[in-house]
Write an enzyme that holds these catalytic residues in place. Structure first.
Site, PDB file in Angstrom:
ATOM      1  CG  ASN A 178      -2.225  -0.825   1.002  1.00 52.28           C
ATOM      2  OD1 ASN A 178      -2.623  -1.169   0.165  1.00 52.28           O
ATOM      3  ND2 ASN A 178      -2.119  -1.601   2.449  1.00 52.28           N
TER       4      ASN A 178
ATOM      5  CD  GLN B 144       2.703   3.497   3.391  1.00 51.59           C
ATOM      6  OE1 GLN B 144       2.656   3.891   2.165  1.00 51.59           O
ATOM      7  NE2 GLN B 144       3.918   3.662   4.050  1.00 51.59           N
TER       8      GLN B 144
ATOM      9  CG  HIS C  64       4.407  -2.055   5.383  1.00 53.65           C
ATOM     10  ND1 HIS C  64       4.353  -0.666   5.916  1.00 53.65           N
ATOM     11  CD2 HIS C  64       3.594  -2.858   5.735  1.00 53.65           C
ATOM     12  CE1 HIS C  64       2.917  -0.353   6.532  1.00 53.65           C
ATOM     13  NE2 HIS C  64       2.712  -1.432   5.284  1.00 53.65           N
TER      14      HIS C  64
HETATM   15  P1  5GP Z   1      -0.534  -0.828   5.856  1.00 55.84           P
HETATM   16  O1  5GP Z   1      -1.883   0.048   6.586  1.00 55.84           O
HETATM   17  O2  5GP Z   1       0.817   0.875   6.204  1.00 55.84           O
HETATM   18  O3  5GP Z   1      -0.559  -1.329   4.186  1.00 55.84           O
HETATM   19  O4  5GP Z   1      -0.546  -1.728   7.370  1.00 55.84           O
HETATM   20  C1  5GP Z   1      -0.233  -1.788   7.869  1.00 55.84           C
HETATM   21  C2  5GP Z   1      -0.247  -2.754   8.945  1.00 55.84           C
HETATM   22  O5  5GP Z   1       0.941  -2.487   9.940  1.00 55.84           O
HETATM   23  C3  5GP Z   1      -1.534  -3.359   9.277  1.00 55.84           C
HETATM   24  O6  5GP Z   1      -2.081  -4.216   9.249  1.00 55.84           O
HETATM   25  C4  5GP Z   1      -1.298  -3.367  10.555  1.00 55.84           C
HETATM   26  O7  5GP Z   1      -2.097  -4.682  11.530  1.00 55.84           O
HETATM   27  C5  5GP Z   1       0.375  -3.554  11.438  1.00 55.84           C
HETATM   28  N1  5GP Z   1       0.936  -3.092  12.676  1.00 55.84           N
HETATM   29  C6  5GP Z   1       0.476  -1.614  13.251  1.00 55.84           C
HETATM   30  N2  5GP Z   1       1.344  -1.877  14.138  1.00 55.84           N
HETATM   31  C7  5GP Z   1       1.896  -2.483  14.650  1.00 55.84           C
HETATM   32  C8  5GP Z   1       2.876  -3.026  15.497  1.00 55.84           C
HETATM   33  O8  5GP Z   1       2.516  -2.818  16.657  1.00 55.84           O
HETATM   34  N3  5GP Z   1       3.174  -4.520  14.905  1.00 55.84           N
HETATM   35  C9  5GP Z   1       2.804  -5.343  14.016  1.00 55.84           C
HETATM   36  N4  5GP Z   1       3.236  -6.858  14.020  1.00 55.84           N
HETATM   37  N5  5GP Z   1       1.782  -4.964  13.330  1.00 55.84           N
HETATM   38  C10 5GP Z   1       1.648  -3.995  12.737  1.00 55.84           C
END
Ligand code: 5GP
Ligand code: ZN
Length: 112
Positions: free
Chosen positions: A85, A92, A98
């Site tokens: 994302n 994101q 990631h």
């Molecule tokens: P994005 O929305 O940025 O593509 O994805 C962020 C992801 O990071 C989400 O799926 C969320 O659940 C995960 N996430 C957020 N904070 C943490 C954390 O402290 N530890 C872990 N393992 N995952 C996290």
């Protein structure tokens, strides 16, 4: 990036469940899984978004890590989904590059 949560996870200053680690990347279990298997593959170096990453080697390493994780979990043939994302309309929420790795159930269907 001292206050980035994924930098802290990569430096092991914050707890996470690591499923794969190399010199340059780490793969951890997502804290809020959207599939039976939901892993985040990220470079240890900080890039806020994919737009900010010109390191072709780490991008290739992230894809190789996904393939290895799929093989190790025995889901490479069944299939899985990888998603990056980028910025707000991409969904994101954590601004450290990631790649989501999701699998363990049929994911075919809408992408958003
Ligand atoms: P994005 O929305 O940025 O593509 O994805 C962020 C992801 O990071 C989400 O799926 C969320 O659940 C995960 N996430 C957020 N904070 C943490 C954390 O402290 N530890 C872990 N393992 N995952 C996290
Ligand atoms: Zn970071």
């Amino acid at each position: 990036m001292s206050d980035c949560i994924f930098c802290k996870i990569a430096r092991k200053e914050l707890k996470s469940t690591i499923v794969l680690e190399t010199e340059k990347l780490v793969a951890i279990k997502d804290i809020n899984p959207q599939a039976p298997t939901h892993i985040l593959i990220m470079p240890k170096a900080h890039y806020s978004t994919m737009n900010d990453c010109d390191d072709r080697e780490i991008l290739a390493d992230m894809l190789d890590a996904a393939k290895k994780i799929a093989r190790d979990l025995g889901i490479d043939k069944r299939g899985y989904r990888t998603v990056i994302n980028t910025n707000s309309e991409g969904g994101q929420t954590v601004f450290h590059l990631h790649m989501h790795f999701m699998g363990g159930k049929p994911l075919a269907g809408r992408m958003g």
